[in-house]
Every structure is written in structure tokens, then in C-alpha cells.
Design a protein around this motif. Sequence first.
Motif, short mmCIF file in Angstrom:
data_model
loop_
_atom_site.label_atom_id
_atom_site.label_comp_id
_atom_site.label_asym_id
_atom_site.label_seq_id
_atom_site.Cartn_x
_atom_site.Cartn_y
_atom_site.Cartn_z
N GLU A 98 94.32 24.83 -44.46
CA GLU A 98 95.26 25.39 -45.39
C GLU A 98 94.56 26.48 -46.21
N PRO A 99 95.28 27.47 -46.71
CA PRO A 99 94.64 28.52 -47.52
C PRO A 99 94.06 27.94 -48.81
N LEU A 100 92.98 28.56 -49.26
CA LEU A 100 92.38 28.14 -50.52
C LEU A 100 93.29 28.51 -51.68
N GLU A 101 93.12 27.83 -52.78
CA GLU A 101 93.94 28.12 -53.96
C GLU A 101 93.73 29.56 -54.40
N GLY A 102 94.80 30.30 -54.53
CA GLY A 102 94.72 31.69 -54.95
C GLY A 102 94.40 32.66 -53.82
N GLU A 103 94.21 32.16 -52.60
CA GLU A 103 93.89 33.05 -51.46
C GLU A 103 95.13 33.85 -51.07
N GLU A 104 94.97 35.14 -51.00
CA GLU A 104 96.08 36.01 -50.62
C GLU A 104 96.28 35.96 -49.11
N GLN A 105 97.53 35.78 -48.69
CA GLN A 105 97.85 35.65 -47.29
C GLN A 105 98.55 36.91 -46.76
N PRO A 106 98.22 37.35 -45.53
CA PRO A 106 98.98 38.45 -44.94
C PRO A 106 100.44 38.04 -44.77
N GLY A 107 101.34 39.00 -44.89
CA GLY A 107 102.75 38.72 -44.67
C GLY A 107 103.05 38.61 -43.18
N ILE A 108 103.99 37.74 -42.82
CA ILE A 108 104.42 37.59 -41.43
C ILE A 108 105.94 37.63 -41.41
N ARG A 109 106.48 38.46 -40.53
CA ARG A 109 107.94 38.57 -40.40
C ARG A 109 108.30 38.85 -38.95
N PRO A 110 109.55 38.56 -38.54
CA PRO A 110 109.99 38.90 -37.18
C PRO A 110 109.95 40.42 -36.97
N ALA A 111 109.58 40.83 -35.78
CA ALA A 111 109.54 42.26 -35.46
C ALA A 111 110.96 42.83 -35.44
N GLN A 112 111.06 44.09 -35.82
CA GLN A 112 112.32 44.81 -35.83
C GLN A 112 112.27 45.94 -34.79
N PRO A 113 113.42 46.44 -34.35
CA PRO A 113 113.41 47.52 -33.36
C PRO A 113 112.56 48.71 -33.79
N GLU A 114 112.52 49.01 -35.08
CA GLU A 114 111.73 50.16 -35.53
C GLU A 114 110.22 49.92 -35.43
N ASP A 115 109.81 48.68 -35.17
CA ASP A 115 108.39 48.37 -34.99
C ASP A 115 107.92 48.64 -33.56
#
Length: 293
Positions: free
Chosen positions: A30-47
Motif C-alpha cells: 500500500e502507498p506510504l502515508e502522504g505518498e503522492e500517487q500517479p493518476g489512473i483513468r480509462p483511455a479516451q479516443p484523443e489519447d
Amino acid sequence: GIPHFYRQFGYEYTLPLGPTVLLPPEQVPEPLEGEEQPGIRPAQPEDRVRLLTLMAAANQGLAISYLREPAAWAHQDDPLRQDDEAIITLVVMEGRQVAGYFRLFRHESHAMPGVTIVEASPLSHHAALAALRYAKQVSTARRIGHGIRLALPISHPLARLALYLGGRSLDPYAWLVRIPDPVRFLGAIAPALEARLENSFLAGFDSFLRLDLYTQTLELRFQAGRLAGVRNLGCLESQAARLPWWAAWQLWLGCRSRAELTAWYPDARISERLQPLVDTLFPKRPSWIWPTL
């Protein structure tokens, strides 16, 4: 396909297929307390343009790979698909930039139980951890007990990270391949053969190599490091370099090295004087075919 069935029609196992690592979800930290996580999202056609660039980066270093057309990508990601091959593409965001992607099968199947990562671009350590944490969340939400499977080249950073976290290496299956016209095939890969010579101590090689496949002998003639021609000499016996046809295919496609083939199979023999040339022209290299359906 049916295991072993297609070999009777002249096909041979040459390219890896299927999961290479199995990781228990509880091994993903699990991430450490206060660790910033990269964002994850479904791909879109413009990607899509960015994804194709990242896919090309994933293919770097592979002997055999697959380039997907945008239409095929859209078909695979169609949210209306409910078959076992339906895929979701997820992009990893660093700031506002798409830094990478990974892909999951939408559904668990008998052939591929658990949560399966079937494709991924090169990912930083931070992004790779985020991808595995996402897969862990999916596994927990589905209450799946089969773990996280990674159908990736064993050399991929994500697969290597999974092994370091306690994952177990799996023996992949293989694609069956047939080379119906060896002369045409060797001529088609001439640019690769010439580049390998140019970047070796055999640069400027000016002679020929005969490969006796027991059913036919092929002659590759080089002039100043360039492949000048490939000929089928028929059943001319040539004892300097002898390989059964299926072993030759594994050598040409980088599946096995010359040393592995000659150590494994008595009818595979390469004379000492030709070993440096054969090793230079046909080195062992990883290959991978990403999902195509």
C-alpha cells in the motif's frame, strides 16, 4: 488452439504466449502515508496517438512484435464487448501528461483466471507500482482469488517489479509459426542481418553461409556486409552448419540461441569456425505479440 495439433502441418512453437508472472495481490504494498500517487483513468479516443507512440516504445528491443492499428485498438476497448477478449486500456498520468498505459482483460476467463495485465508501455517504478495497486483493487472488488497475472515479456519493467515483490515466474505457452518459404523470409530480414553484421567484429563480411536443414540447403551470400542473395541448393549436403528445419526457425526468430539448440538436439551442429557468424546473424532476442483480436 489445440495443443500440439498444428505441428503435424509444419508449424513450430517459436514465440512466447500467455502469462509470465503470477503475483498474489497481498504482495503489492500500500502507498506510504502522504505518498503522492500517479493518476489512473480509462483511455479516451484523443489519447490514441500518444498510446501508439508508447506502444512503439514497448516494442523496442523485441525481435518480433505487433503494431496495432487505431481501429483495432478501438475495437478491443469497445465497452459493449462482453467476450473474454474484451480489454480496458488505462493511462497513467504524471501531472497533465500521459506517462504510460497498461491494459487489463475486462473479465476473468477459464483460460486466463484472475486479474490479467495483458499489455503495458515502459513504466517508471512509481507508475508501475500504481498499475499493480490498481490491479490489486480490481482483484479485491471482484473477490478473485487467482491473483494478478502479467502477460508481458519477462524483461518488462512491470514483470520484473512483480517478481521482486514476491511474484512467481510462470512457463508461458507459445505461438505456433510456419515459414513456408525460407528463401523469401531470409531475404525479407536482410536489413536486420546486415545491421547485425555492421555492428559486430564481422563488419564487411564477404563470403557465404550454407545452412543444411536436412530437407534442403540454403545459401546466404554476402558482399561487403550486404546480403547479395539467398538460394535454395536443394538437398546438397553441407556438414558445417546443420539444423532441422524447426530448429532453424527457432534460431532465425531469436527464440533459442545457437548454443542452446546444439546443446539440446544432437542433429543441430554448427562448426566452430562458423559459430561467430551464426551467433552474430541470429542472436537470441525476446519477442512478444500483444493482444490482436
